[in-house]
Design a protein around this motif. Structure first.
Motif, PDB file in Angstrom:
ATOM      1  N   CYS A 134       3.505  16.875  25.198  1.00  0.00           N
ATOM      2  CA  CYS A 134       3.493  15.849  24.161  1.00  0.00           C
ATOM      3  C   CYS A 134       2.169  15.916  23.395  1.00  0.00           C
ATOM      4  O   CYS A 134       1.095  15.738  23.997  1.00  0.00           O
ATOM      5  N   PRO A 135       2.196  16.154  22.079  1.00  0.00           N
ATOM      6  CA  PRO A 135       0.947  16.289  21.321  1.00  0.00           C
ATOM      7  C   PRO A 135       0.153  14.993  21.243  1.00  0.00           C
ATOM      8  O   PRO A 135      -1.067  15.011  21.172  1.00  0.00           O
ATOM      9  N   LYS A 136       0.850  13.855  21.252  1.00  0.00           N
ATOM     10  CA  LYS A 136       0.150  12.571  21.164  1.00  0.00           C
ATOM     11  C   LYS A 136      -0.656  12.305  22.422  1.00  0.00           C
ATOM     12  O   LYS A 136      -1.766  11.770  22.355  1.00  0.00           O
ATOM     13  N   LEU A 185      -5.047  12.034  27.156  1.00  0.00           N
ATOM     14  CA  LEU A 185      -4.303  11.784  28.391  1.00  0.00           C
ATOM     15  C   LEU A 185      -3.957  13.101  29.073  1.00  0.00           C
ATOM     16  O   LEU A 185      -3.942  14.161  28.424  1.00  0.00           O
ATOM     17  N   PRO A 186      -3.658  13.070  30.361  1.00  0.00           N
ATOM     18  CA  PRO A 186      -3.172  14.288  31.023  1.00  0.00           C
ATOM     19  C   PRO A 186      -1.907  14.777  30.322  1.00  0.00           C
ATOM     20  O   PRO A 186      -1.084  13.971  29.886  1.00  0.00           O
ATOM     21  N   PRO A 187      -1.739  16.081  30.181  1.00  0.00           N
ATOM     22  CA  PRO A 187      -0.559  16.601  29.473  1.00  0.00           C
ATOM     23  C   PRO A 187       0.751  16.145  30.122  1.00  0.00           C
ATOM     24  O   PRO A 187       0.882  16.160  31.345  1.00  0.00           O
ATOM     25  N   ALA A 188       1.681  15.701  29.284  1.00  0.00           N
ATOM     26  CA  ALA A 188       3.033  15.349  29.745  1.00  0.00           C
ATOM     27  C   ALA A 188       3.967  16.461  29.288  1.00  0.00           C
ATOM     28  O   ALA A 188       4.185  16.632  28.085  1.00  0.00           O
ATOM     29  N   TYR A 189       4.510  17.213  30.245  1.00  0.00           N
ATOM     30  CA  TYR A 189       5.321  18.378  29.900  1.00  0.00           C
ATOM     31  C   TYR A 189       6.811  18.043  29.924  1.00  0.00           C
ATOM     32  O   TYR A 189       7.258  17.185  30.692  1.00  0.00           O
ATOM     33  N   PHE A 190       7.559  18.743  29.061  1.00  0.00           N
ATOM     34  CA  PHE A 190       8.996  18.504  28.936  1.00  0.00           C
ATOM     35  C   PHE A 190       9.752  19.824  29.049  1.00  0.00           C
ATOM     36  O   PHE A 190       9.221  20.891  28.709  1.00  0.00           O
ATOM     37  N   CYS A 191      10.999  19.737  29.493  1.00  0.00           N
ATOM     38  CA  CYS A 191      11.780  20.952  29.731  1.00  0.00           C
ATOM     39  C   CYS A 191      12.220  21.609  28.429  1.00  0.00           C
ATOM     40  O   CYS A 191      12.237  22.837  28.334  1.00  0.00           O
ATOM     41  N   THR A 192      12.555  20.803  27.408  1.00  0.00           N
ATOM     42  CA  THR A 192      12.995  21.345  26.116  1.00  0.00           C
ATOM     43  C   THR A 192      12.574  20.405  24.993  1.00  0.00           C
ATOM     44  O   THR A 192      12.272  19.228  25.227  1.00  0.00           O
ATOM     45  N   GLN A 193      12.580  20.929  23.753  1.00  0.00           N
ATOM     46  CA  GLN A 193      12.318  20.081  22.592  1.00  0.00           C
ATOM     47  C   GLN A 193      13.356  18.978  22.482  1.00  0.00           C
ATOM     48  O   GLN A 193      13.038  17.832  22.146  1.00  0.00           O
ATOM     49  N   THR A 194      14.616  19.296  22.782  1.00  0.00           N
ATOM     50  CA  THR A 194      15.694  18.304  22.686  1.00  0.00           C
ATOM     51  C   THR A 194      15.455  17.151  23.632  1.00  0.00           C
ATOM     52  O   THR A 194      15.617  15.976  23.264  1.00  0.00           O
ATOM     53  N   ASN A 254      14.017  11.442  24.391  1.00  0.00           N
ATOM     54  CA  ASN A 254      13.384  10.459  25.281  1.00  0.00           C
ATOM     55  C   ASN A 254      12.050   9.953  24.754  1.00  0.00           C
ATOM     56  O   ASN A 254      11.331   9.257  25.462  1.00  0.00           O
ATOM     57  N   TYR A 255      11.740  10.310  23.505  1.00  0.00           N
ATOM     58  CA  TYR A 255      10.434   9.938  22.977  1.00  0.00           C
ATOM     59  C   TYR A 255      10.280   8.422  22.862  1.00  0.00           C
ATOM     60  O   TYR A 255       9.189   7.881  23.055  1.00  0.00           O
ATOM     61  N   ALA A 284       6.884  13.344  16.141  1.00  0.00           N
ATOM     62  CA  ALA A 284       7.345  14.605  16.717  1.00  0.00           C
ATOM     63  C   ALA A 284       7.708  15.620  15.641  1.00  0.00           C
ATOM     64  O   ALA A 284       8.228  16.699  15.958  1.00  0.00           O
ATOM     65  N   GLY A 285       7.442  15.281  14.382  1.00  0.00           N
ATOM     66  CA  GLY A 285       7.737  16.205  13.298  1.00  0.00           C
ATOM     67  C   GLY A 285       9.214  16.416  13.049  1.00  0.00           C
ATOM     68  O   GLY A 285       9.613  17.429  12.453  1.00  0.00           O
ATOM     69  N   VAL A 286      10.030  15.476  13.461  1.00  0.00           N
ATOM     70  CA  VAL A 286      11.480  15.629  13.345  1.00  0.00           C
ATOM     71  C   VAL A 286      11.934  15.353  11.915  1.00  0.00           C
ATOM     72  O   VAL A 286      11.528  14.350  11.314  1.00  0.00           O
ATOM     73  N   SER A 287      12.783  16.211  11.386  1.00  0.00           N
ATOM     74  CA  SER A 287      13.406  15.964  10.088  1.00  0.00           C
ATOM     75  C   SER A 287      14.726  15.240  10.332  1.00  0.00           C
ATOM     76  O   SER A 287      15.728  15.854  10.703  1.00  0.00           O
ATOM     77  N   GLU A 288      14.711  13.939  10.137  1.00  0.00           N
ATOM     78  CA  GLU A 288      15.922  13.159  10.395  1.00  0.00           C
ATOM     79  C   GLU A 288      17.016  13.496   9.386  1.00  0.00           C
ATOM     80  O   GLU A 288      18.204  13.434   9.712  1.00  0.00           O
TER      81      GLU A 288
END
Length: 405
Positions: free
Chosen positions: A19-21, A27-36, A41-42, A124-128
């Motif tokens: 998570c870039p934020k 904060l300690p890095p929070a890792y995710f399995c996929t972008q989706t 879950n953001y 998250a840079g998402v284009s809605e």
């Protein structure tokens, strides 16, 4: 092995998708399995950010002059050894070739008078708008003459992209950093009242993609200096005041490039030229890959299969998908008014690709070099118009003088 940070997801984390934020807040890095998984879950995950901000405010350090270290960037006035240090994700990374990343400069700002796409300020840079388009539209958009030819129409966006790429290409030479190329591109966009489309698109941190040697695409500009003998792709997209994107790229030979390097660059140019020769009403999108494969194969090169051309205009990426490899199953028939990119990525060696731990930079699996050229094109009654063409070059013509630096 670590598991995904999303609530209720116990899938293993196989990449450095953090998570870039969280990194920005220290904060300690929070890792995710996929972008989706990250995007879906953001909403719940960002509660951590709110709590962190409250704690920081309570400690009275919210006005610190320097942001928390994120492990990938540093100020432009940092010491040279700091700039050239490896990003956090690369400390024990197994690279396929000799290229190594460096740190990059902080995110560049965009003046308020510049029209921004919907993802520009999204966390998250998402284009809605692109997400809605995927859900609701199955037909390829047909652009009208008003949409193409208005003062700030699609043709204008493509012209601005061409101008910006030409400016960036003139700045390229041995000893220049790709971060400097990013500055040149960013400022050239702003001067033309355009937003640099890559900036914050799904959190891409820069205003242009610069892909060096074994990098296939999506290279992040950094403090590494371009070396004599490098091949460098500069991929520019501009978003104009009318709300349209224009996308193109070219690969340049810097200094004394060897025969194999020049071969893959020229082959990629000729692959694109062969594909565009087929563009006309009634042509099948899937047939472009056959023409590209034929040229690449004749030159003992391979075609990357992972990335494809795409529809473009009011959206950065949309249908049609335009694969570059042969025997693909792409859907769709070209019609007058269709606008899309063709951008074959051609490798000297194997066609395979792998993505670096920055979650963007795609490189060849064997470490051999890759090259690419791209145009945005319009299907016309008589065939194809290259909207991002060089001046006085309506049909692609190979001229090595134009890409030598």
């Amino acid at each position: 092995m670590a598991t995904c940070s999303s609530a209720g997801c116990d899938k293993p984390v196989t990449s450095n998708l953090a998570c870039p934020k969280c990194l920005q807040l220290g904060l300690p890095p929070a890792y995710f399995c996929t972008q989706t998984c990250f995007k879906s879950n953001y909403g719940s995950h960002k509660q951590v950010h709110s709590l962190a901000k409250q704690i920081i405010a309570a400690q009275g350090v919210q006005h610190q002059k320097t942001p928390p270290k994120d492990g990938v960037s540093c100020p432009v006035d940092a010491a040279e050894e700091v700039k050239l240090s490896l990003p956090y994700w690369a400390q024990n990374y197994e690279f396929t070739g000799s290229l190594r990343p460096a740190l990059y400069s902080p995110k560049r700002t965009v003046p308020p008078n510049i029209r921004k796409p919907d993802y520009a300020d999204h966390i998250a840079g998402v284009s809605e708008s692109e997400q809605r388009d995927k859900s609701n539209h199955n037909s390829i958009r047909v652009y009208t003459s008003n949409e193409l030819d208005g003062e700030y129409g699609l043709r204008h966006a493509c012209k601005m992209g061409r101008e910006v790429l030409d400016v960036a290409g003139k700045a390229l030479r041995p000893g220049v950093t790709t971060d400097e190329i990013d500055r040149v591109v960013h400022e050239a966009c702003i001067e033309r009242q355009c937003y640099p489309s890559p900036l914050n698109y799904y959190n891409f941190p820069k205003s242009v993609c610069t892909s060096v040697n074994e990098v296939i695409c999506h290279g992040i500009p950094d403090y590494r200096e371009i070396q004599d003998g490098d091949i460098v792709n500069i991929d520019v997209t501009t978003y104009n005041l009318g709300g349209y994107h224009g996308d193109l790229n070219e690969t340049f030979c810097v200094g004394n490039v060897d025969a194999d390097g020049r071969k893959v660059v020229q082959t990629s140019f000729e692959c694109l030229s062969a594909a565009l020769a087929l563009v006309k009403p009634g042509a099948l999108y899937r047939d472009l890959g056959n023409a590209i494969h034929k040229v690449a194969n004749a030159n003992k090169c391979s075609v990357v299969r992972t990335y494809c051309g795409h529809g473009i205009g009011s959206l950065f990426h949309t249908i049609p998908n335009v694969p570059h490899y042969h025997k693909n199953k792409a859907k769709g028939t070209m019609k007058v008014g269709h606008v899309f990119t063709v951008e074959p990525m051609i490798n000297l060696g194997k066609s395979g690709d792998v993505t670096w731990g920055d979650n963007w930079t795609a490189v060849t699996t064997d470490g051999q070099r890759s090259a690419q050229f791209e145009h945005t094109v319009l299907v016309t009654e008589s065939g194809c118009e290259i909207l991002t063409a060089r001046d006085n070059e309506p049909v692609m013509k190979w001229n090595p003088d134009l890409i030598n630096r």
